[in-house]
Design an enzyme around this catalytic site. Structure first.
Site, PDB file in Angstrom:
ATOM      1  N   GLU A  37      22.365 -29.193   2.170  1.00 55.94           N
ATOM      2  CA  GLU A  37      21.951 -28.133   3.100  1.00 55.94           C
ATOM      3  C   GLU A  37      22.579 -26.795   2.732  1.00 55.94           C
ATOM      4  O   GLU A  37      21.951 -25.747   2.837  1.00 55.94           O
ATOM      5  CB  GLU A  37      22.307 -28.522   4.547  1.00 55.94           C
ATOM      6  CG  GLU A  37      21.632 -29.807   5.052  1.00 55.94           C
ATOM      7  CD  GLU A  37      20.111 -29.778   4.977  1.00 55.94           C
ATOM      8  OE1 GLU A  37      19.517 -28.676   4.971  1.00 55.94           O
ATOM      9  OE2 GLU A  37      19.502 -30.856   4.907  1.00 55.94           O
ATOM     10  N   HIS A  56       9.568 -36.409   8.058  1.00 51.83           N
ATOM     11  CA  HIS A  56       8.720 -35.393   7.435  1.00 51.83           C
ATOM     12  C   HIS A  56       7.237 -35.600   7.723  1.00 51.83           C
ATOM     13  O   HIS A  56       6.448 -34.664   7.643  1.00 51.83           O
ATOM     14  CB  HIS A  56       8.967 -35.363   5.931  1.00 51.83           C
ATOM     15  CG  HIS A  56      10.399 -35.060   5.588  1.00 51.83           C
ATOM     16  ND1 HIS A  56      11.413 -35.964   5.805  1.00 51.83           N
ATOM     17  CD2 HIS A  56      10.986 -33.949   5.083  1.00 51.83           C
ATOM     18  CE1 HIS A  56      12.569 -35.426   5.431  1.00 51.83           C
ATOM     19  NE2 HIS A  56      12.342 -34.211   4.989  1.00 51.83           N
TER      20      HIS A  56
HETATM   21 ZN   LIG Z   1      16.505 -29.927   2.005  1.00 51.87          ZN
END
Ligand SMILES: [Zn+2]
Ligand SMILES: *[C@@H]1O[C@H](CO)[C@@H](O)[C@H](O)[C@H]1NC(C)=O
Ligand SMILES: *[C@@H]1O[C@H](CO)[C@@H](O)[C@H](O)[C@H]1NC(C)=O
Ligand SMILES: *[C@@H]1O[C@H](CO)[C@@H](O)[C@H](O)[C@H]1NC(C)=O
Ligand SMILES: *[C@@H]1O[C@H](CO)[C@@H](O)[C@H](O)[C@H]1NC(C)=O
Ligand SMILES: *[C@@H]1O[C@H](CO)[C@@H](O)[C@H](O)[C@H]1NC(C)=O
Ligand SMILES: *[C@@H]1O[C@H](CO)[C@@H](O)[C@H](O)[C@H]1NC(C)=O
Ligand SMILES: *[C@@H]1O[C@H](CO)[C@@H](O)[C@H](O)[C@H]1NC(C)=O
Length: 628
Positions: A373, A502
């Site tokens: 991240e 996702h």
């Molecule tokens: Zn990512």
């Protein structure tokens, strides 16, 4: 970027100064330049407003925050549509300025905002609703049916990682899917229709085409397939080896030649298998680097995990996180509210505000995710001075690759020792191989999963998979590419794809496959620059390279990151690697010693390579009455 000596940029710079002789066109281009300056300001402000509203909802799931987010989305969509009507009045295709033309090109696509207002609101509402279902789903414990508040993060993730009881694993695996799938089924069908409609309004034939448009390459799908064909032999070896080991541990639960039951691999989606490394190690009597245990023994805190990640970025002359990053990020799961725990990095488009939201646990997986991240945030920071439409990865795969690239150095034995997570001084080949195997359980094993997620969705958007086949086709692909099967019979009444974030959050996935390939290409390039890898020097293998504190490597990476999406991705990858295409050879090179070892071991044990057909993924229920 100025002063760069690469031939490529010189060529681009020279073409940008090309002059036109038609004064009308010149006048329009001058006008366009002023227009785009204003538009960029507006767009930054709109993106900022929208991102703040998304953040408020994702970090605090309430109806009020949802209403606010939907209202802001509608408002911004309206403004964007008005802007777009102005954009397309320009003859931007004739502009001589490369940057200007490229910005117009990006503005000329409207995305889902092209939908009529009511349909757009509906689409936004559906995706928020699915995210809410996914993020707030709870199941009951295996051994106590009065404990029914177990969430994906942290409880279910931890059970999948740590339990070695196949019945418990099966329970969690099935209940998680039951808690999400059926509730998302109809919403997802509607999402597919609306999202295709939006794509058509943007002159794509469907959403699959619009997702692939970002890669600016008509041959992209074929390239991915050919990369997979190159990598598949390596995957088949590690798959066969792990199945053989699992069978030793679990007996009849695992078949000798079938696909591997998906609940035994240490991860809810069987996308990374590192959590089962413990009883799979090539040399079980040698050391096992259990980094989770080590982090805990050393009293690592969430803050220390992120500071450790930041320290690496700083050491290679990338940028430290701003003060507001530490103040505004949410790095631990809040106890007083529901939140989307799925880890994410956020750019607020004001050049200052960047955040991470992650329900961090003290585990190796989260340690790696923190680097991942922060790699996104580093990219945001490096391209923050680009025009707003260029503040994206060269392609989405690049964005996913930055933090992972850093982790490849972090996970080298050299580096683990440097930061005190590895005590052993010995780098004998068996220890090295154990380490490489553990990394393989993250990186090699992910490849088929990273590919099939969008193979499924591309076919769904193209109408090749119809709603009554959603689940069967899903398992067909899971079996074909990954060689896994569900622990229990699944039917088309189930909707297992929705159990993956996702899918319900509408985040394209092929980017991760791309990332897992190119991060090794990046690694090879920075390691060469750092003088730590040499193809002709066996004492400097790729898997032992650590670029920590190497500013030359960091500066080279920075040069690529600063481009954002201002150039097509082959230009960006060339800046760092000298190559203009994706190339699987770096990954294969990195794992060469492991590949060789697996081949020998599988041969020695006469292990079956590949898998025979399973029937569990799709049990025909057409004859049975459908439940209401
Ligand atoms: Zn990512
Ligand atoms: C969560 O959102 C609600 C509004 O729905 C607000 O009243 C509350 O203060 C928020 N909580 C936090 C911790 O921000
Ligand atoms: C809870 O579990 C116990 C023991 O496994 C079982 O006897 C009981 O029927 C369960 N209760 C419910 C409501 O399912
Ligand atoms: C079962 O869960 C309930 C509620 O969380 C708890 O009070 C109880 O102690 C648990 N029982 C056992 C045997 O763990
Ligand atoms: C799609 O094509 C039509 C016809 O050429 C055009 O009028 C319209 O502006 C295009 N829409 C977008 C979003 O590019
Ligand atoms: C971790 O904390 C424990 C308990 O507070 C302490 O005994 C131990 O020395 C600490 N370990 C390290 C490496 O700081
Ligand atoms: C670090 O990066 C800055 C630009 O971002 C550059 O001016 C400086 O020379 C770099 N330092 C080193 C040691 O390379
Ligand atoms: C699973 O399906 C097969 C048919 O494909 C059937 O023979 C078997 O009994 C089923 N298993 C269970 C536990 O229902």
């Amino acid at each position: 970027m100025r002063g760069t000596t690469t031939l490529l940029l010189l060529v681009l710079l020279c073409c940008r100064t090309g002059f036109t002789t038609n004064p009308e066109i010149e006048e329009e281009e001058l006008r366009a330049r002023d227009f785009i300056q204003l538009l960029n300001k507006k767009t930054e402000e709109q993106n900022n407003r929208l991102t703040l509203a998304h953040w408020a909802y994702a970090s605090n799931i309430t109806d009020a925050n949802l209403q606010h987010q939907l209202a802001v989305s509608a408002e911004v969509a309206k403004e964007r549509k008005e802007n777009w009507l102005e954009v397309i009045k320009f003859n931007w295709n004739t502009f001589s300025d490369y940057d200007l033309k490229r910005q117009f090109k990006k503005y000329s696509k409207l995305g889902s905002d092209a939908l009529p207002e009511e349909k757009l609101n509906r689409l936004n509402k559906i995706t928020s609703e699915m995210e809410k279902i996914y993020s707030t789903a709870k199941i009951c414990a295996f051994d106590n049916n009065s404990t029914c508040d177990l969430a994906l993060e942290p409880e279910l993730t931890q059970t999948l990682a740590n339990s070695r009881n196949p019945e418990e694993l099966k329970h969690v695996w099935v209940e998680w899917r039951n808690a999400v799938g059926p509730h998302c089924r109809l919403l997802f069908e509607e999402y597919v229709d609306l999202s295709n409609e939006a794509a058509r309004l943007n002159n794509f034939t469907n959403t699959a085409e619009s997702w692939l448009d970002g890669y600016e390459d008509p041959q992209f799908r074929q390239q991915i397939e050919s990369l997979w064909e190159q990598l598949k032999p390596l995957y088949l070896q590690i798959h066969a080896y792990v199945r053989f080991q699992l069978k030793k541990k679990y007996g009849d639960v695992v078949s000798e030649k079938g696909p591997i039951p998906a609940h035994l691999l240490g991860n809810m989606w069987a996308q990374r298998w590192r959590n089962v490394a413990q009883f799979n190690l090539p040399y079980p009597d040698k050391e096992e680097v259990d980094l989770t245990a080590e982090l805990r023994a050393q009293n690592y805190t969430v803050d220390k995990i992120f500071r450790t990640a930041e320290d690496f970025f700083k050491s290679i002359n990338l940028t430290e996180m701003p003060q507001t990053f530490w103040e505004r990020s949410i790095l631990e799961k809040p106890k007083d509210r529901e939140m989307v725990c799925h880890a994410s990095a956020w750019d607020f488009y004001d050049r200052k505000d960047f955040r991470i939201k992650q329900c961090t646990a003290i585990t190796m997986e989260h340690f790696t995710t923190a680097h991942h991240e922060m790699g996104h945030v580093e990219y945001f920071i490096q391209y923050k001075n680009q025009p707003v439409k260029f503040r994206r990865g060269a392609n989405s795969g690049f964005h996913e690759a930055v933090g992972d690239l850093i982790s490849l150095s972090v996970e080298s034995r050299k580096h683990l020792r440097k930061i005190g997570l590895l005590k052993s001084e010995s780098d004998d080949p068996e220890n090295v191989l154990n380490n490489l195997f553990q990394i393989g359980l993250d990186k090699i094993v992910f490849l088929p999963f990273g590919y099939l997620m969008d193979l499924w969705r591309w076919d769904v958007f193209e109408g090749k998979i119809t709603p009554d086949e959603y689940n069967c086709k899903w398992w067909e692909l899971r079996e074909k590419y990954q060689g896994v099967e569900p622990p229990v019979n699944r039917t088309d009444q189930d909707f297992d794809p929705a159990a993956k974030y996702h899918i319900i959050a509408s985040v394209p996935y092929i980017r991760y496959f791309v990332s897992f390939v190119i991060q090794f290409q990046f690694h090879r390039a920075v390691c060469e620059k750092a003088g730590q890898y040499d193809a002709n020097d066996p004492s400097k293998p790729l898997h032992e390279c650590d670029i920590y504190q190497n500013t030359e490597a960091g500066n080279a990476l920075k040069k690529m990151l600063q481009l954002g999406s201002s150039r097509p991705w082959p230009d960006a990858i060339e800046v760092l690697t000298g190559q203009r295409t994706m190339d699987a050879s770096a990954l294969l090179e990195y794992f060469k010693p492991l590949h060789k070892w697996l081949e020998q071991e599988n041969k020695k044990n006469k292990v079956f390579i590949g898998w025979e057909k399973s029937t569990k993924g799709c049990v025909n229920t057409k004859d049975k009455a459908k439940p209401e």
